[in-house]
Design an enzyme around this catalytic site. Structure first.
Site, short mmCIF file in Angstrom:
data_model
loop_
_atom_site.label_atom_id
_atom_site.label_comp_id
_atom_site.label_asym_id
_atom_site.label_seq_id
_atom_site.Cartn_x
_atom_site.Cartn_y
_atom_site.Cartn_z
N HIS A 198 0.77 -1.25 0.01
CA HIS A 198 -0.01 -0.13 0.21
C HIS A 198 0.93 1.13 -0.05
O HIS A 198 1.46 1.41 0.86
CB HIS A 198 -0.99 -0.06 1.16
CG HIS A 198 -1.92 1.03 1.08
ND1 HIS A 198 -1.90 2.28 0.61
CD2 HIS A 198 -3.36 0.75 1.44
CE1 HIS A 198 -3.30 2.88 0.68
NE2 HIS A 198 -3.94 2.10 1.16
N GLU A 327 -12.40 -2.10 -3.72
CA GLU A 327 -12.47 -0.82 -3.63
C GLU A 327 -11.59 -0.11 -4.79
O GLU A 327 -10.94 0.90 -4.54
CB GLU A 327 -12.01 -0.30 -2.19
CG GLU A 327 -12.16 -1.25 -1.13
CD GLU A 327 -11.48 -0.87 0.44
OE1 GLU A 327 -10.51 -0.41 0.17
OE2 GLU A 327 -12.28 -1.30 1.29
N CYS A 423 -10.28 3.44 8.31
CA CYS A 423 -9.36 4.49 7.60
C CYS A 423 -9.96 6.01 7.44
O CYS A 423 -9.12 6.93 7.42
CB CYS A 423 -8.79 3.79 6.45
SG CYS A 423 -10.16 3.25 5.49
#
Lengths: 656, 656
Positions: A198, A327, A423
């Protein structure tokens, strides 16, 4: 690169009523609430949250740090990146000190810095999941571990906290982390020739470089960007040696390399593919490194990603991510409104990207997109009470669909208390508390005013800019510039794309003859005082989307100024698809309602409404049996304010 | 119940060119091909099949039977219900003997009966998965085991094979199975007070009752229907005692009780919920038992399910199942075209349901839906070459979406060679080879002619009906009735809903004055000969859907006679959403093309087409920048024939 700050921006005090309400809300509600949540003291319900991944009500984020610090015992709980909730909260708190000194909060955050310092390993490593439960697996499964992502979030917070409070310990923790990463990652033989699954640490390292001027940190960020995708097998090789069946997050191994932007070198990637938040965090880091290193290939890649996102993969609200699976982005012009994702974090990340591109180029489009995110895509992620949040931001919602069509079950029609993967709430909080940093950009001796957020700003050389307005409700933007030293500089004002058809600017009371260059008008300032009056075109607009977008075909969306509007069940009879809106001139009326939804402009739109076919009628019939159309009026409210009254249907796109 | 066959239907010989082509195709291509597949001798590719569940190219279905029969050794391979591929194929073959005697095939099927007999346990049990690999788990995890479903499919095949060939062994195997089930299931203390997770055995047991007149079989079917949902914990209790982690099919435990129609007694269920195939198989069994037992509550439930499906949950093509998650129904009026399921098997099952309802009531609606399935929803499941099949039948398809939007990845835009879960191909084959059984229904002394499939039918009392037509291309339907015994009977002809606006009937050359009663016209016949000429209204119709259906709003679909039409990329410039069809009178032309797609009527439809916005344009713009519309013409082909030429976009619903 053009970016040089000959003039320094010192401080911006936001005076905008619209934004100050949100900023006060973060101080008054969001920060205390999130602190409670992270300390497992809030009474929250994440049961109906599709992102909860089987977690219960507890965050455990502070407890994880306490365990890692040796102050408590027990196991880690939550996602491997649970620490980041704390860091983003800390960063949001740090920014809030710029407009709200709060000794009590400061005490908490100072203590938190001490806790984090205690939790940090000798070598600078900090990721409580691995420290507590699997120390032998540090950096061994980067596809899923989020270790650099986690430390990157601390680095951002540490830099912000140092800048806000002068707390050196906060900065030192960040430097020790960066040193640890620098030690472990790189092209040397004894280093890991890889990167995190990420992206995030890249942009964080540049922020650390910017405050410390330590070249190693910039180089390390540049390394991560160059290395990404060079060996597409990297993650697989790590997983093979770490053990196939030892996933840190269920299902993550099944995502493709493109999901991680790791299928090929990023300079070669042609489209913005994969997890939307990863893409925009990556792009932000790319833009920052490109600016500091003059890496033209990297800048070209930035612009390519920007164009692909903005011209082909972005919702009218600024939301991005067309599918819940991963996502993620899907493909060009694929923008379904009722199965989409549009993660709040992705809009926050897109704001970062836009801000960084503005530092590279004085191009109005970057400011336009930033404005779109600030007033729509990102802002919709939080309720007006500051206690409820969206992870997913749909442009069309129906409680019946969310309940009974599994392909839409990820679309909540009311904001949730909290998320198992939390998040978004703190990410939005840090954007709001730092919105003062998103108003101006300085290029050499040009001050660019690109957001119409009323403020008073102090620059070097004795320059002050006072921007007054009642934006986004009114389009009169007044600037009063003080320039006691008679410095000569350019003052650039972004003219939003939505206002370029009807531009009116006066300087010291006289109509000015200005031309728009790449979205900005420029005035040369050398006098001690100057008053600029700009009148933006606040007419209500009916917008269509490119007919390359299947899902908006035959439909219109209503905008006024920077705001996208939505019809919701609280104001309109459902079903909301059952209206045909009028599209001639003068079909809308607008009025500001101070007592509605914290104060909003409401748009009424003429329409006809089909009388609903009887449930006894055949499901399919000839056109001869056409339903009667009655005159109707749709009431629209700003998208960001939807579902603050009742849990019902909502639509941004309306049939013509 | 009204159903009594005073007049017996003896035999129907299909002469329809349209259907004979398909029936010959099944004999020539489908049966040999599927036999090869089941014997692992075909070179098939199921790699791109989202239903393949990780299976490789082999079916192993015959091998499983051979292992269970002790003729080979090894393990079971495939789904627990893999045997049903063989049984449905056998049933299809049995029906084919009615129009195509084939000694070679007969030899194979006789041998297959012997193999099945050898594989059957002493007590009548037959499910090769459990026999080979987990004999101790028989009937222990009925939520997932499909054991009664599997045996039900054999019972259907055995009855059909016995009726077609007189092979008593085939029937005996079925009786022994039914006896085994009757032994194990029921309300006695030593019996399992449950039922299968997948309804099917109910309808099969009634078929066995109908041929054997053994009341126990009808009672057993009735028991299963009454018992279903009485104890909603039944499956969970079994799973608990069988062992939570021992799923037979991954993920099946996660489905709700409604998925299995096991949440409450079926007589209490208000809506058609859950797995679509399960629902329609269940409804078929319910209708059969209701008819034989005069259980009025069961009949009421049948009609409630029928109405919910037909009036609120059925695509215009007859396809059902709005979501891929669980291949299931969702909620009323939720009919998305591009994320739907529409399983071929569900349309086959809906045909069964309609056929059974016709036996209960002479109501044209049942015949209308049956026709819809036969000519559209079911038939589209097979390619014109008989070698490729659809599991999922979308009403809108786009290869780009299937490839790059995970929410649409289950939508194939070309028919596949085979499936890991291969329920559909043989299911459709058995429908086609038995289509002669779907043309007439006899009530007392009324013969109902409800399908316009040209044929010659022999009834008892020396009655013959010869139906000539060139349906579905032409609407002239001619009947010649011979009634040498001068028996007095009613001849009912269904007037399709799509033709009721323009009815023309003549008897022996003279215009007849008829009225439509519940979708049928009735003529009293007592003379030796009668000629009836019916002219159906074959004008092309533009249809709309109820405005309660969000996904069809503002769109039209084109039908002609029983056929729903589709625009596909092979004939039209894409994107296909980019047309506005004209809806005045005379906007369509029709012509039959003998050389296209095996012979189809083609419809041309006037339209305008928006010039595609440039990829360089902004994604969103004001209506002022409207795209130019050019005159255009859409070419439409019957839905069943789509994607037989190229793999491209397709749409049934077109914007006005």
């Amino acid at each position: 690169m053009s970016y040089q700050e000959t003039i320094q921006l010192n401080q911006v005090k936001v005076t905008s009523e619209f934004w100050q309400r949100y900023r006060d809300l973060v101080v008054k509600e969001v920060l205390p609430y999130q602190w409670q949540v992270m300390n497992d003291q809030a009474n929250i319900d994440i049961a109906d949250d599709p992102q909860n991944n089987g977690q219960d009500k507890n965050s455990h984020a502070i407890a994880n740090l306490k365990i890692a610090a040796g102050r408590e015992t027990g196991h880690h709980y939550g996602f491997p990146f649970q620490d980041t909730d704390v860091y983003k909260w800390l960063e949001a708190a740090a920014y809030s000190f710029s407009y709200h000194q709060d000794d009590n909060l400061k005490k908490i955050t100072d203590e938190l810095i001490n806790l984090i310092a205690d939790a940090q390993d000798e070598d600078g490593y900090l990721s409580t999941y691995f420290q507590i439960d699997e120390p032998e697996r540090k950096f061994k499964r980067l596809q899923q571990s989020h270790e650099l992502y986690t430390m990157g979030h601390y680095i951002e917070a540490g830099v912000a906290y140092y800048q806000a409070t002068g707390n050196k310990k906060a900065l030192q923790i960040a430097e020790r982390m960066a040193d640890c990463i620098d030690q472990n990652f790189g092209l040397k033989e004894n280093q890991i020739h890889g990167y995190d699954g990420h992206p995030e640490v890249e942009l964080a390292l540049v922020r650390l470089f910017e405050v410390t001027q330590e070249q190693r940190y910039l180089d390390l960020a540049h390394y991560f960007l160059n290395q990404r995708g060079q060996n597409p097998e990297f993650f697989d090789e790590q997983i093979k040696s770490d053990g196939e069946e030892r996933d840190l997050i269920a299902g993550m191994r099944d995502f493709t390399r493109r999901y991680y932007q790791a299928a090929e070198p990023i300079k070669d990637q042609q489209t913005a593919d994969g997890h939307a938040v990863r893409v925009v965090y990556l792009c932000t880091g790319m833009a920052m490194v490109a600016r500091h290193t003059d890496d033209q290939e990297l800048l070209t890649a930035c612009k390519r990603f920007w164009n692909d996102i903005v011209k082909r993969r972005m919702y009218i609200t600024g939301n991005i991510g067309s599918t819940t699976t991963g996502e993620a982005f899907t493909y060009d012009y694929d923008l379904p409104n009722d199965t989409m994702y549009g993660e709040t974090c992705a809009s926050v990340g897109m704001s970062f990207f836009a801000k960084e591109m503005l530092k590279i180029e004085a191009k109005g489009e970057y400011g336009d997109v930033l404005e779109k995110e600030l007033f729509n895509g990102a802002l919709g992620g939080m309720s007006l009470d500051g206690k409820h949040f969206f992870y997913v931001n749909p442009l069309e919602a129906d409680p019946a669909a969310s309940k009974s069509n599994p392909g839409k079950s990820h679309i909540l029609t009311h904001r949730a208390d909290w998320f198992g993967c939390a998040c978004c709430p703190a990410n939005l909080a840090r954007l709001i508390t730092s919105v003062d940093q998103y108003i101006y950009t300085v290029h050499d001796n040009t001050i660019l005013s690109h957001q119409f957020i009323a403020n008073k700003a102090n620059f070097s050389d004795g320059i002050t800019v006072t921007q007054n307005n009642n934006f986004p409700w009114q389009g009169d933007i007044n600037y009063h510039l003080e320039n006691d030293n008679h410095k000569s500089f350019q003052f650039g004002i972004r003219i939003p794309q939505w206002s370029q058809d009807n531009l009116s600017v006066s300087v010291n009371g006289k109509q000015a003859d200005v031309t728009i260059e790449d979205g900005f008008i420029y005035l040369t300032v050398n006098q001690a005082n100057i008053d600029i009056e700009l009148t933006l075109n606040m007419t209500t607009k009916l917008m269509r989307s490119s007919n390359r977008v299947k899902d908006n075909f035959g439909q219109i969306a209503v905008t006024r100024g920077p705001l996208v509007y939505a019809a919701e069940e609280a104001d309109n009879e459902i079903p909301l698809w059952d209206y045909h809106v009028a599209t001639e001139d003068d079909v809308t009326t607008y009025a500001y309602h101070a007592d509605l939804l914290g104060g909003v402009g409401v748009i009424h739109l003429q329409a006809t409404r089909e009388r609903l076919d009887s449930a006894d009628d055949a499901l399919y019939q000839t056109l001869a049996e056409a339903p009667v159309k009655d005159k109707a009026r749709l009431t629209l409210v700003p998208y960001y304010s939807w579902t603050n009254r009742s849990n019902g249907q909502m639509r941004v796109w309306l049939y013509r």
